[in-house]
Design a protein around this motif. Structure first.
Motif, PDB file in Angstrom:
ATOM      1  N   TYR A  66       0.844  -1.195   0.000  1.00  0.00           N
ATOM      2  CA  TYR A  66       0.000   0.000   0.000  1.00  0.00           C
ATOM      3  C   TYR A  66       0.882   1.249   0.000  1.00  0.00           C
ATOM      4  CZ  TYR A  66      -3.293  -3.516   1.693  1.00  0.00           C
ATOM      5  OH  TYR A  66      -4.055  -4.640   1.829  1.00  0.00           O
ATOM      6  N   ARG A  67       0.393   2.321  -0.673  1.00  0.00           N
ATOM      7  CA  ARG A  67       1.135   3.584  -0.725  1.00  0.00           C
ATOM      8  C   ARG A  67       0.173   4.735  -0.444  1.00  0.00           C
ATOM      9  NH1 ARG A  67       5.775   4.296  -3.076  1.00  0.00           N
ATOM     10  NH2 ARG A  67       5.468   2.618  -4.574  1.00  0.00           N
ATOM     11  N   ASP A  68       0.627   5.676   0.386  1.00  0.00           N
ATOM     12  CA  ASP A  68      -0.133   6.892   0.666  1.00  0.00           C
ATOM     13  C   ASP A  68       0.110   7.852  -0.488  1.00  0.00           C
ATOM     14  OD1 ASP A  68      -1.426   9.098   1.692  1.00  0.00           O
ATOM     15  OD2 ASP A  68       0.060   9.495   3.249  1.00  0.00           O
ATOM     16  N   PRO A  69      -0.946   8.247  -1.231  1.00  0.00           N
ATOM     17  CA  PRO A  69      -0.740   9.137  -2.385  1.00  0.00           C
ATOM     18  C   PRO A  69      -0.266  10.532  -1.986  1.00  0.00           C
ATOM     19  CG  PRO A  69      -3.083   8.726  -2.028  1.00  0.00           C
ATOM     20  CD  PRO A  69      -2.337   7.865  -1.061  1.00  0.00           C
ATOM     21  N   VAL A  70      -0.500  10.929  -0.757  1.00  0.00           N
ATOM     22  CA  VAL A  70      -0.109  12.275  -0.320  1.00  0.00           C
ATOM     23  C   VAL A  70       1.369  12.307   0.049  1.00  0.00           C
ATOM     24  CG1 VAL A  70      -0.509  14.073   1.396  1.00  0.00           C
ATOM     25  CG2 VAL A  70      -2.448  12.773   0.482  1.00  0.00           C
ATOM     26  N   SER A  71       1.793  11.425   0.965  1.00  0.00           N
ATOM     27  CA  SER A  71       3.177  11.470   1.451  1.00  0.00           C
ATOM     28  C   SER A  71       4.113  10.521   0.712  1.00  0.00           C
ATOM     29  CB  SER A  71       3.213  11.140   2.944  1.00  0.00           C
ATOM     30  OG  SER A  71       2.887   9.772   3.152  1.00  0.00           O
ATOM     31  N   GLY A  72       3.565   9.527   0.041  1.00  0.00           N
ATOM     32  CA  GLY A  72       4.393   8.523  -0.621  1.00  0.00           C
ATOM     33  C   GLY A  72       4.846   7.418   0.316  1.00  0.00           C
ATOM     34  N   ALA A  73       4.410   7.469   1.580  1.00  0.00           N
ATOM     35  CA  ALA A  73       4.775   6.428   2.546  1.00  0.00           C
ATOM     36  C   ALA A  73       4.156   5.101   2.121  1.00  0.00           C
ATOM     37  CB  ALA A  73       4.287   6.818   3.937  1.00  0.00           C
ATOM     38  N   THR A  74       4.858   4.016   2.435  1.00  0.00           N
ATOM     39  CA  THR A  74       4.357   2.693   2.062  1.00  0.00           C
ATOM     40  C   THR A  74       4.159   1.835   3.302  1.00  0.00           C
ATOM     41  OG1 THR A  74       6.605   1.855   1.777  1.00  0.00           O
ATOM     42  CG2 THR A  74       5.501   2.753  -0.188  1.00  0.00           C
ATOM     43  N   TRP A  75       3.388   0.761   3.101  1.00  0.00           N
ATOM     44  CA  TRP A  75       3.116  -0.204   4.169  1.00  0.00           C
ATOM     45  C   TRP A  75       2.955  -1.568   3.526  1.00  0.00           C
ATOM     46  CZ3 TRP A  75      -2.153  -1.820   6.082  1.00  0.00           C
ATOM     47  CH2 TRP A  75      -2.068  -2.590   7.265  1.00  0.00           C
ATOM     48  N   SER A  76       3.510  -2.593   4.150  1.00  0.00           N
ATOM     49  CA  SER A  76       3.465  -3.942   3.588  1.00  0.00           C
ATOM     50  C   SER A  76       2.172  -4.674   3.925  1.00  0.00           C
ATOM     51  CB  SER A  76       4.642  -4.767   4.112  1.00  0.00           C
ATOM     52  OG  SER A  76       4.485  -4.987   5.505  1.00  0.00           O
ATOM     53  N   GLY A  77       1.400  -4.146   4.841  1.00  0.00           N
ATOM     54  CA  GLY A  77       0.188  -4.842   5.273  1.00  0.00           C
ATOM     55  C   GLY A  77       0.432  -5.665   6.519  1.00  0.00           C
ATOM     56  N   MET A  78       1.679  -5.692   6.971  1.00  0.00           N
ATOM     57  CA  MET A  78       2.035  -6.436   8.181  1.00  0.00           C
ATOM     58  C   MET A  78       2.201  -5.453   9.333  1.00  0.00           C
ATOM     59  SD  MET A  78       2.275  -9.603   7.173  1.00  0.00           S
ATOM     60  CE  MET A  78       3.202 -10.402   8.456  1.00  0.00           C
ATOM     61  N   GLY A  79       1.860  -5.895  10.523  1.00  0.00           N
ATOM     62  CA  GLY A  79       2.035  -5.050  11.692  1.00  0.00           C
ATOM     63  C   GLY A  79       0.910  -4.042  11.825  1.00  0.00           C
ATOM     64  N   ARG A  80       1.116  -3.087  12.701  1.00  0.00           N
ATOM     65  CA  ARG A  80       0.105  -2.070  12.969  1.00  0.00           C
ATOM     66  C   ARG A  80      -0.092  -1.189  11.748  1.00  0.00           C
ATOM     67  NH1 ARG A  80       1.343   2.084  17.606  1.00  0.00           N
ATOM     68  NH2 ARG A  80       1.747   3.454  15.871  1.00  0.00           N
ATOM     69  N   GLU A  81      -1.349  -0.915  11.413  1.00  0.00           N
ATOM     70  CA  GLU A  81      -1.609  -0.090  10.234  1.00  0.00           C
ATOM     71  C   GLU A  81      -1.274   1.364  10.529  1.00  0.00           C
ATOM     72  OE1 GLU A  81      -5.683  -0.653   9.141  1.00  0.00           O
ATOM     73  OE2 GLU A  81      -6.443   0.340  10.909  1.00  0.00           O
ATOM     74  N   PRO A  82      -0.688   2.043   9.538  1.00  0.00           N
ATOM     75  CA  PRO A  82      -0.322   3.447   9.741  1.00  0.00           C
ATOM     76  C   PRO A  82      -1.556   4.349   9.775  1.00  0.00           C
ATOM     77  CG  PRO A  82       0.244   2.719   7.527  1.00  0.00           C
ATOM     78  CD  PRO A  82      -0.249   1.522   8.265  1.00  0.00           C
ATOM     79  N   GLY A  83      -1.373   5.522  10.311  1.00  0.00           N
ATOM     80  CA  GLY A  83      -2.483   6.458  10.459  1.00  0.00           C
ATOM     81  C   GLY A  83      -3.108   6.881   9.149  1.00  0.00           C
ATOM     82  N   TRP A  84      -2.330   6.956   8.083  1.00  0.00           N
ATOM     83  CA  TRP A  84      -2.856   7.419   6.806  1.00  0.00           C
ATOM     84  C   TRP A  84      -3.816   6.427   6.163  1.00  0.00           C
ATOM     85  CZ3 TRP A  84      -1.298   4.081   3.020  1.00  0.00           C
ATOM     86  CH2 TRP A  84      -0.085   3.421   3.175  1.00  0.00           C
ATOM     87  N   ILE A  85      -3.839   5.173   6.622  1.00  0.00           N
ATOM     88  CA  ILE A  85      -4.751   4.175   6.044  1.00  0.00           C
ATOM     89  C   ILE A  85      -5.829   3.745   7.044  1.00  0.00           C
ATOM     90  CG2 ILE A  85      -3.531   2.055   6.664  1.00  0.00           C
ATOM     91  CD1 ILE A  85      -3.960   1.116   3.771  1.00  0.00           C
ATOM     92  N   LYS A  86      -5.644   4.092   8.270  1.00  0.00           N
ATOM     93  CA  LYS A  86      -6.536   3.660   9.342  1.00  0.00           C
ATOM     94  C   LYS A  86      -7.978   4.124   9.083  1.00  0.00           C
ATOM     95  CE  LYS A  86      -5.820   2.699  13.991  1.00  0.00           C
ATOM     96  NZ  LYS A  86      -4.765   2.719  14.910  1.00  0.00           N
ATOM     97  N   GLY A  87      -8.896   3.167   9.162  1.00  0.00           N
ATOM     98  CA  GLY A  87     -10.319   3.459   9.015  1.00  0.00           C
ATOM     99  C   GLY A  87     -10.772   3.702   7.590  1.00  0.00           C
ATOM    100  N   GLN A  88      -9.912   3.455   6.616  1.00  0.00           N
ATOM    101  CA  GLN A  88     -10.274   3.674   5.215  1.00  0.00           C
ATOM    102  C   GLN A  88     -10.213   2.356   4.450  1.00  0.00           C
ATOM    103  OE1 GLN A  88      -8.605   7.150   3.314  1.00  0.00           O
ATOM    104  NE2 GLN A  88      -7.652   7.749   5.260  1.00  0.00           N
ATOM    105  N   ARG A  89     -10.802   2.349   3.266  1.00  0.00           N
ATOM    106  CA  ARG A  89     -10.756   1.153   2.425  1.00  0.00           C
ATOM    107  C   ARG A  89      -9.346   1.000   1.853  1.00  0.00           C
ATOM    108  NH1 ARG A  89     -15.473  -1.177   0.742  1.00  0.00           N
ATOM    109  NH2 ARG A  89     -14.434  -1.823  -1.167  1.00  0.00           N
TER     110      ARG A  89
END
Length: 97
Positions: A66-89
């Protein structure tokens, strides 16, 4: 008990001995290193490479999913979800394969 001046002289003598021993050990170490470099025909790039240990990612590390379109930060889907994806599809943050 030794006087202050005698102790200072002893310290100076010890410091000279320490310096001489260090110089001898450094010279011996340099000889060993030069012999190894010569034996294996090593280049400076091989000897002084910036990588430490293994060059591949940590075992178990996953590629980002997953990639945040605003900051460009990425997440593998493992571990705690980052704030930029929390509560969203999550589908809207998927990185196309």
């Amino acid at each position: 008990m030794a006087s202050y001046r005698e102790l200072l002289k002893q310290r100076e003598a010890l410091e000279r001995q320490i310096e001489e021993a260090q110089e001898q050990e450094i010279a011996a170490a340099i000889e060993k290193v030069q012999a190894i470099i010569s034996e294996y025909s090593l280049t400076p790039e091989q000897v002084f490479a910036r990588t430490r240990g293994r060059s591949s990612p940590k075992p178990g590390a996953k590629a980002p999913k997953y990639r945040d379109p605003v900051s460009g930060a990425t997440w593998s889907g493992m571990g705690r979800e980052p704030g930029w994806i929390k509560g969203q599809r999550r589908e809207k943050f998927l990185i196309p394969r």
